[in-house]
Design an enzyme around this catalytic site. Structure first.
Site, short mmCIF file in Angstrom:
data_model
loop_
_atom_site.label_atom_id
_atom_site.label_comp_id
_atom_site.label_asym_id
_atom_site.label_seq_id
_atom_site.Cartn_x
_atom_site.Cartn_y
_atom_site.Cartn_z
N CYS A 112 -0.12 16.84 -25.72
CA CYS A 112 -0.10 16.47 -24.15
C CYS A 112 0.36 14.92 -24.00
CB CYS A 112 -1.74 16.57 -23.79
SG CYS A 112 -2.10 18.30 -24.14
N HIS A 251 -2.86 13.30 -17.28
CA HIS A 251 -2.65 14.56 -17.66
C HIS A 251 -3.68 15.69 -17.20
CE1 HIS A 251 -2.04 17.77 -20.45
NE2 HIS A 251 -3.22 17.49 -21.08
N ASN A 281 -3.11 23.42 -17.64
CA ASN A 281 -2.71 22.54 -18.58
C ASN A 281 -1.01 22.91 -19.10
OD1 ASN A 281 -2.20 20.94 -20.61
ND2 ASN A 281 -4.44 20.82 -21.49
O1 UT7 Z 1 -4.74 18.93 -23.18
C1 UT7 Z 1 -5.37 19.17 -24.46
C2 UT7 Z 1 -6.95 18.49 -24.25
N1 UT7 Z 1 -7.83 19.56 -24.07
C3 UT7 Z 1 -8.65 19.46 -22.95
O2 UT7 Z 1 -8.53 18.58 -22.15
C4 UT7 Z 1 -9.82 20.39 -22.86
C5 UT7 Z 1 -11.23 19.51 -22.50
N2 UT7 Z 1 -12.16 20.42 -22.77
C6 UT7 Z 1 -12.61 21.05 -21.52
O3 UT7 Z 1 -11.67 21.12 -20.46
C7 UT7 Z 1 -13.92 21.63 -21.67
O4 UT7 Z 1 -14.70 21.66 -22.72
C8 UT7 Z 1 -13.80 23.65 -21.49
C9 UT7 Z 1 -13.05 23.78 -19.94
C10 UT7 Z 1 -12.72 23.88 -22.35
C11 UT7 Z 1 -15.15 24.24 -21.27
O5 UT7 Z 1 -15.79 23.80 -20.59
P1 UT7 Z 1 -17.31 23.21 -21.05
O6 UT7 Z 1 -18.01 22.69 -20.04
O7 UT7 Z 1 -17.25 21.86 -22.23
O8 UT7 Z 1 -18.09 24.52 -21.60
P2 UT7 Z 1 -18.61 24.72 -23.27
O9 UT7 Z 1 -17.26 24.84 -24.19
O10 UT7 Z 1 -19.53 23.76 -23.48
O11 UT7 Z 1 -19.15 26.20 -22.77
C12 UT7 Z 1 -20.34 26.56 -22.18
C13 UT7 Z 1 -20.30 27.92 -22.14
C14 UT7 Z 1 -20.22 28.73 -23.28
O12 UT7 Z 1 -21.42 29.65 -23.39
P3 UT7 Z 1 -22.93 29.65 -23.88
O13 UT7 Z 1 -22.46 29.03 -25.56
O14 UT7 Z 1 -23.39 28.28 -23.41
O15 UT7 Z 1 -23.40 30.64 -23.86
C15 UT7 Z 1 -19.01 29.41 -23.49
O16 UT7 Z 1 -19.14 30.59 -24.45
O17 UT7 Z 1 -19.23 28.72 -21.33
C16 UT7 Z 1 -18.74 29.81 -22.23
N3 UT7 Z 1 -17.51 29.93 -21.78
C17 UT7 Z 1 -16.79 30.44 -20.92
N4 UT7 Z 1 -17.48 31.26 -19.88
C18 UT7 Z 1 -16.66 32.10 -18.78
C19 UT7 Z 1 -16.19 29.16 -22.42
N5 UT7 Z 1 -15.12 29.64 -22.11
C20 UT7 Z 1 -15.44 30.68 -20.93
C21 UT7 Z 1 -14.69 31.38 -19.92
N6 UT7 Z 1 -15.47 31.95 -18.99
N7 UT7 Z 1 -13.62 31.19 -19.64
#
Ligand code: UT7
Length: 324
Positions: A112, A251, A281
């Site tokens: 990225c 980004h 993204n």
């Molecule tokens: O350019 C490359 C660099 N990458 C990035 O910038 C990504 C950086 N990270 C993020 O943008 C965020 O961490 C995410 C959007 C990927 C995830 O958001 P989060 O607030 O960090 O969520 P999390 O990974 O802590 O997950 C929270 C919950 C989980 O469920 P439990 O374990 O709490 O029951 C996930 O399983 O959300 C769940 N979850 C979803 N639920 C519905 C993860 N993806 C989804 C989804 N829909 N698509």
């Protein structure tokens, strides 16, 4: 001598994949995606459409706004992690299709951050005598996206953006570039298969190693910290304060990351360019697409001070200050 941005262009595929479409593919919801990421829809290539196809379109548009012909180019750099094929470089494919007969061409791999790294390389080449460099960020993230993994498939999109950098005297142009990496965090974002570590094989495909894996939450925290740090370094290097910046173009990975960084820097959101709601993204393409849209929307004008910030797999993070 400064490297001045004399043209911008972008291209995204026609096909739109909305959050509602994803609700039919994995256990997710429009509400979750919008609240957690700010993304509403993304573009996905048509069958047979590859990285160079997007890059050629963006490159042609950037050349047109710069008022240059392909034969004026000395160098083409393509930032991508989803090139058409392992070799030759996507830059060479684009060089040929543009008819840039005098240009050297190569790809830059920094995920990225690729566009910001490529911009720094182009700037350095212009300072040592090149006249015109085309820098393209082009990605087909949909081919490395696991469309059964809700943790990642809601995040990415396809697209391309480009800028022309030309040598010029005076205050306008790239003021400074700041590039960083930390390979100890290489497992936060990774496509494990398809290279020399796990070459293509039935086993590799069955294990789905050809797709992107991401520790999203850890990446999120590192992203906020590194983007803030590198923005402060960039401001200090140029003896500027955050109030001097007319537009911050980060980004476009997650609106919550960007809002957290803006808050820490004391930057009002009106000065931050956001378009991930429409494209998701797009990795190395996100910043050049944003720059092109900012110009076309009149938010980026001659004399403006624009700061760019990116982070991504590697990990890498990077920043550039430009007097537009
Ligand atoms: O350019 C490359 C660099 N990458 C990035 O910038 C990504 C950086 N990270 C993020 O943008 C965020 O961490 C995410 C959007 C990927 C995830 O958001 P989060 O607030 O960090 O969520 P999390 O990974 O802590 O997950 C929270 C919950 C989980 O469920 P439990 O374990 O709490 O029951 C996930 O399983 O959300 C769940 N979850 C979803 N639920 C519905 C993860 N993806 C989804 C989804 N829909 N698509």
């Amino acid at each position: 001598m400064r490297a001045r941005i004399t043209g911008t262009g972008s291209y995204v595929p026609e096909r739109v994949v909305t959050n509602a479409d994803l609700e039919r593919m994995v256990a997710t919801s429009d509400q979750w995606i919008v609240e957690r990421t700010g993304i509403r829809e993304r573009r996905v290539v048509a069958e047979g459409e590859a990285c160079s196809d997007l890059g050629v379109q963006a490159g042609e548009r950037a050349l047109k706004t710069a008022g240059l012909s392909p034969a004026d180019l000395d160098l083409i750099l393509v930032a991508t992690c989803t090139g058409d094929m392992p070799l030759p470089s996507t830059a060479c494919l684009i060089q040929h299709r543009l008819g840039a007969t005098r240009a050297a061409a190569c790809d830059i791999s920094a995920a990225c951050c690729g566009f910001v790294y490529a911009l720094a390389v182009a700037d350095a080449y212009i300072k040592t005598g090149l006249r015109h460099v085309l820098v393209i960020g082009s990605e087909v993230m949909s081919v490395i996206t696991d469309w059964t993994d809700r943790n990642t498939c809601v995040l990415f999109g396809d697209g391309a953006g480009a800028v022309v950098l030309s040598a010029g005297e005076g205050e306008r142009g790239v003021l400074s570039s700041h590039l960083r990496s930390d390979g100890s965090l290489c497992d936060l974002i990774v496509v494990p298969g398809g290279g020399s570590r796990h070459p293509p094989s039935e086993k590799m495909l069955n294990e789905r190693l050809q797709y992107i894996k991401m520790k999203g939450n850890e990446t999120f925290k590192v992203a906020v910290r590194t983007l803030e740090e590198i923005a402060r370094e960039t401001l200090a290097h140029n003896h500027l304060s955050i109030e001097d910046v007319d537009l911050y173009v980060p980004h476009q990975a997650n609106v919550r990351i960007i809002k957290a960084v803006a808050e820490r820097l004391g930057l009002p959101l009106e000065k931050v360019f956001l378009n991930m709601d429409r494209y998701g993204n797009t990795s190395a393409a996100s910043i050049p697409i944003a720059l092109d849209e900012a110009v076309r929307e009149g938010r980026l004008r001659e004399g403006h001070l624009v700061m760019i910030g990116a982070f991504g797999a590697g990990l890498t993070w990077a920043s550039t200050m430009i007097r537009w």
